[in-house]
Design an enzyme around this catalytic site. Structure first.
Site, PDB file in Angstrom:
ATOM      1  CG  ASP A 312      40.664  35.005  46.525  1.00 64.31           C
ATOM      2  OD1 ASP A 312      41.415  34.204  46.556  1.00 64.31           O
ATOM      3  OD2 ASP A 312      40.153  35.236  47.820  1.00 64.31           O
ATOM      4  CD  GLU A 496      47.056  29.583  49.994  1.00 65.47           C
ATOM      5  OE1 GLU A 496      45.869  29.526  50.311  1.00 65.47           O
ATOM      6  OE2 GLU A 496      48.092  30.249  50.609  1.00 65.47           O
TER       7      GLU A 496
END
EC number: 3.2.1.28
Length: 565
Positions: A312, A496
């Site tokens: 996403d 991340e």
């Protein structure tokens, strides 16, 4: 007069229906035996909408994670009375009636730590325990401690956790691996599936199904006992993903299941709700409003389903890579999801055999074989020479190459000649100085170029190694590790995602700032360090010179070096 006995092919055709009907009852039973917590947008109704639209907090997830200090119905009643009064202050009302999530203390690592020491020191920092939660908290309780990704992600996430667990296992923390498997089994028993994360607002969807692989990982330490123990939960999860298949006609879709015209069964991502996501409320409303030619509910469902995919967002789901409002996740059959479903069926077969149920094992093998044929038929683009997603609207395989194309290799579902073509495509189109590109499209979305993500690096590395493509596998591992090391040397943290167009830079794009921690990067980094360095001489940092890969299956030797590119 008895009907004649069916021929063997007819018997085999009946097998899947038997499994699906038997296990459909399992998922229903799980849902009936627990009360599903309501997400904050339902509990708080117009108050939730007003707070999010007022943008009181920089991150929409903040209020979604806030805990009501009393019954939400009473808070909502007070709000209705006070909101139109002179001098009403919405921020003050929120501060009085809610406990906002605390920002975690910034972790300052000891000076002079190696990369490995830093990661090993982070495991306790990222560990949480929530056996009990507040009555109206969106956080779902779990019986065992668990490791969170880090940053704004204060809860456990489904597919993130598998790659985190790889690192925990590499560090020898098998107790933590066992705890996390037990937590996910608990969620399956209580909710019928593993939600996106342990929040009430994540319950309407799952994420890439890695639970069976987690059990398989635990079995490396505990043997077949782990497979036997968690077979019921693996079966329940399979029933969740295949829910609705028993009544599906050719050319139809139901929730997460797709039945193509020739009867091939595949899966897609799906969210049971078609409203804005509570954690991204304002952003979703803006996306829906920007395309008045589509029903808002359709866009909301596709946004949510993209979140279920883990990607996403990405041009992978969009007709126009520059316009998020053109995404149509639910009309795409993903190659990575179906590869994971194939792997789930194979592990279910193995677990069934472990308990002595050879008939059930054969049934799962039949399902896996059928899915493998479906992957080869529908998810391979012969013209381009790579695996890709299938488009339900155009009835054709899509042309875009993404890092998801490596999943058939990761689960050993690919034909050998196609694996060779995938190695060429990967090196030609996706490999960058800092690792593997997610796609080759620059859309501004975080699951596109120039970002590279740790789980996709590992899937590609392992997948290519499975088929003897060690040179390309080594290229990916070395480039990504160099990126991680350079970033760590400068910032003393793992992040991340990374910009793979260079080395030493965190990634960008998406709905929120770059997060550090970071669970799955830690796990993959440890696995790759132990891949490039021999066990008898482990490396605590990425070596200054690049190890040479071999054409054999032996580990990559640290001493056989060439100048760093």
């Amino acid at each position: 007069m008895k009907s004649p006995a069916p021929s063997r092919p007819q018997k085999m055709a009946l097998i899947p229906a038997c499994i699906f009907l038997c296990f459909a009852a399992l998922s229903v039973q799980a849902e009936e035996t627990s009360v599903t917590p309501q997400p904050p947008d339902i509990l708080l109704g117009p108050l939730f909408n007003d707070v999010q639209n007022a943008k009181l907090f920089p991150d929409q997830k903040t209020f979604a994670d806030a805990v009501p200090n009393s019954d939400p119905l009473m808070i909502l009643a007070d709000y209705r009375i006070q909101q139109n009064q002179s001098g009403f202050d919405l921020r003050h009302f929120v501060n009085v009636n809610f406990t906002l999530p605390k920002e975690g203390e910034k972790y300052v690592p000891p000076e002079g730590q190696s990369l490995r020491e830093h990661i090993d020191g982070l495991w306790p920092v990222l560990t949480r325990s929530t056996e009990n939660t507040e009555k109206w908290d969106s956080l779902l309780p779990l019986p065992k401690p668990y490791v969170v990704p880090g940053g704004r992600f204060r809860e456990v996430y489904y597919w993130d956790s598998y790659f985190t667990m790889l690192g925990l296992a590499e560090s020898g923390h098998w107790d933590k691996v066992a705890d996390m498997v037990a937590n996910f089994a608990h969620e399956i028993d209580n909710y019928g599936h593993i939600p996106n994360g342990n929040r009430s607002y994540y319950l309407s969807r799952s994420q890439p199904p890695f639970f069976a692989l987690m059990v398989e990982l635990l079995a490396q330490h505990e043997g077949d006992a782990a497979l036997k123990q968690y077979l019921p939960q693996m079966q329940k999860e399979y029933a969740y993903w295949m829910d609705g298949v028993e009544n599906l006609q050719a050319g139809q879709q139901e929730k997460r299941v797709v039945k193509l015209q020739d009867g091939t069964l595949l899966n897609r991502y799906w969210d049971d709700r078609d409203t804005p996501r509570p954690e991204s409320w304002v952003e979703d409303i803006a996306t829906a409003k920007s395309n008045p030619n589509r029903p808002a509910t359709e866009i909301y469902r596709d946004l949510r389903s993209a979140a279920a995919s883990g990607w996403d967002f990405s041009s992978r789901w969009m007709d126009n890579p520059q316009q998020l409002n053109t995404l149509r996740t639910t009309s795409i059959v993903p190659v990575d999801l179906n590869s994971l479903m194939f792997k789930m069926e194979k592990i279910l077969a193995r677990a069934s055999k472990a308990i002595g149920d050879n008939a059930m094992a054969n049934q799962y093998e039949t399902l896996a074989n059928a899915r493998q044929k479906g992957i080869e038929k529908y998810l391979w683009n012969d013209q381009q020479g790579w695996y890709a997603d299938y488009d339900l609207k155009s009835h054709k395989v899509r042309n875009q190459l993404t890092a998801a194309a490596l999943f058939p290799l990761y689960v050993n579902a690919a034909a050998k000649d196609r694996a060779s073509k995938m190695a060429t495509a990967t090196k030609t189109h996706l490999l960058q100085p800092g690792g593997l590109n997610t796609t080759s499209v620059k859309s501004g979305q975080q699951w596109d170029a120039p970002n590279g993500w740790a789980p996709l690096q590992w899937v590609a590395t392992e997948g290519l190694q499975n088929y003897g493509q060690k040179e390309v596998a080594m290229d990916i591992s070395w480039h990504f590790l160099t990126n991680v090391q350079h970033t760590y040397d400068r910032e003393k943290k793992l992040v991340e995602k990374y910009d793979v167009s260079t080395t030493g830079t965190g990634g960008g794009g998406g709905e929120y700032p770059l997060q550090d921690g970071f669970g799955w990067t830690n796990g993959v980094t440890l696995k790759m360090l132990d891949l490039i360095c021999p066990k008898e001489q482990p490396c605590d940092n990425v070596p200054a010179t690049r190890p040479l890969s071999e054409s054999t299956t032996q580990p990559l030797k640290q001493k056989e070096a060439e100048p760093t590119p």
